[in-house]
Every structure is written in structure tokens, then in C-alpha cells.
Write a protein that holds these residues in place. Structure first.
Motif, short mmCIF file in Angstrom:
data_model
loop_
_atom_site.label_atom_id
_atom_site.label_comp_id
_atom_site.label_asym_id
_atom_site.label_seq_id
_atom_site.Cartn_x
_atom_site.Cartn_y
_atom_site.Cartn_z
N GLN A 183 45.58 39.95 39.72
CA GLN A 183 46.96 40.44 39.79
C GLN A 183 47.14 41.66 38.90
OE1 GLN A 183 49.57 37.25 38.62
NE2 GLN A 183 49.04 36.00 40.39
N HIS A 205 44.36 38.96 35.58
CA HIS A 205 45.35 40.01 35.78
C HIS A 205 45.14 41.12 34.76
CE1 HIS A 205 47.45 37.90 32.49
NE2 HIS A 205 48.04 39.07 32.25
N HIS A 259 50.14 43.33 36.72
CA HIS A 259 51.46 43.09 36.14
C HIS A 259 51.97 44.42 35.60
CE1 HIS A 259 50.44 38.59 35.22
NE2 HIS A 259 50.34 38.89 36.51
N TRP A 268 55.04 41.84 39.52
CA TRP A 268 53.67 41.38 39.68
C TRP A 268 53.22 41.63 41.11
CZ3 TRP A 268 53.21 35.84 37.15
CH2 TRP A 268 53.42 35.95 35.77
N HIS A 310 47.61 44.39 32.93
CA HIS A 310 49.00 44.78 32.71
C HIS A 310 49.05 46.27 32.37
CE1 HIS A 310 53.14 43.67 31.37
NE2 HIS A 310 53.01 44.84 30.77
N ASN A 332 49.61 41.18 43.91
CA ASN A 332 48.24 40.75 44.18
C ASN A 332 47.37 41.97 44.32
OD1 ASN A 332 48.29 37.93 44.16
ND2 ASN A 332 49.03 37.83 46.27
#
Length: 120
Positions: A55, A9, A57, A48, A11, A50
């Protein structure tokens, strides 16, 4: 040596008062799927999504000045991605040429820089 497997992921942050706008942008304009976030584990709000096999975030923090920090995402058709973003009024940033890839960046409405690239 570290044996990396894939990106899990990444962010990004948006100002707290624009979190719902960010949710709308990343679902409606970018087309990401909103997924469950274990909110009880976090002290601040966020969402969050996909994004391929990884991912995105989104969290909240005070706005920061624009930076060269960015996330780069490989896409199947960089021209179609550019056209879609421009049609939605998103700021495009040209990137220096790197052999073997076509690329550009965009600035999301919250100041996050995202690079999109297509391998040649």
C-alpha cells in the motif's frame, strides 16, 4: 536476525493544501486504487492506495526540500512506465547504472522521489 516477508506499505507526504491534488495524481495519472483508510485513528488527513501487494499511504506535512530519500518499486516494463510519466509531464531523474536492472526515478508533483526499476 529479522526475517522480512514483504513491504506492507510506504508513506509519503504532501503539503496539506495539495492533498486532493495528490489523490487525483495517484489515481488518475499513476493508476492506483484508492482504498478505505480508518480516518478515526489519525489526527491528520490522508489517503491510502493499493500498489501491487503493498500500500501507498499519503499524509500531510509542510513541504520539505528535495531529498535523495525515495521508494523503489519494481515494474514489469520500465520503458512503458517512463513513456507514460513523460506523456503526463512528470519530471524524470536518471539514476546511476546498477548491473541487472534498468531504472529511473520520477519526482511527483509534491516533491516525492519515486524510483521505478525492472530486473533484467
Amino acid at each position: 536476525m529479522i526475517a522480512f516477508k514483504r513491504v506492507d506499505h510506504f508513506h509519503i507526504c504532501v503539503p496539506p493544501e495539495r492533498l486532493e491534488e495528490a489523490k487525483d495524481f495517484y489515481t488518475r495519472v499513476i493508476g492506483l486504487e484508492l482504498i478505505d483508510r480508518p480516518d478515526h485513528l489519525f489526527s491528520s488527513a490522508g489517503y491510502w492506495f493499493n500498489i501491487g501487494d503493498a500500500q501507498l499511504h499519503i499524509g500531510v506535512e509542510a513541504a520539505l526540500p528535495r531529498s535523495i530519500r525515495h521508494t523503489a518499486l519494481q515494474v514489469a516494463d520500465v520503458d512503458a512506465a517512463r513513456n507514460h510519466l513523460q506523456a503526463n509531464g512528470i519530471e524524470i531523474v536518471e539514476e546511476p547504472v546498477i548491473p541487472g536492472r534498468r531504472r529511473f526515478a520520477f519526482i511527483d508533483p509534491f516533491g516525492n522521489r519515486m524510483e521505478l526499476l525492472q530486473l533484467l
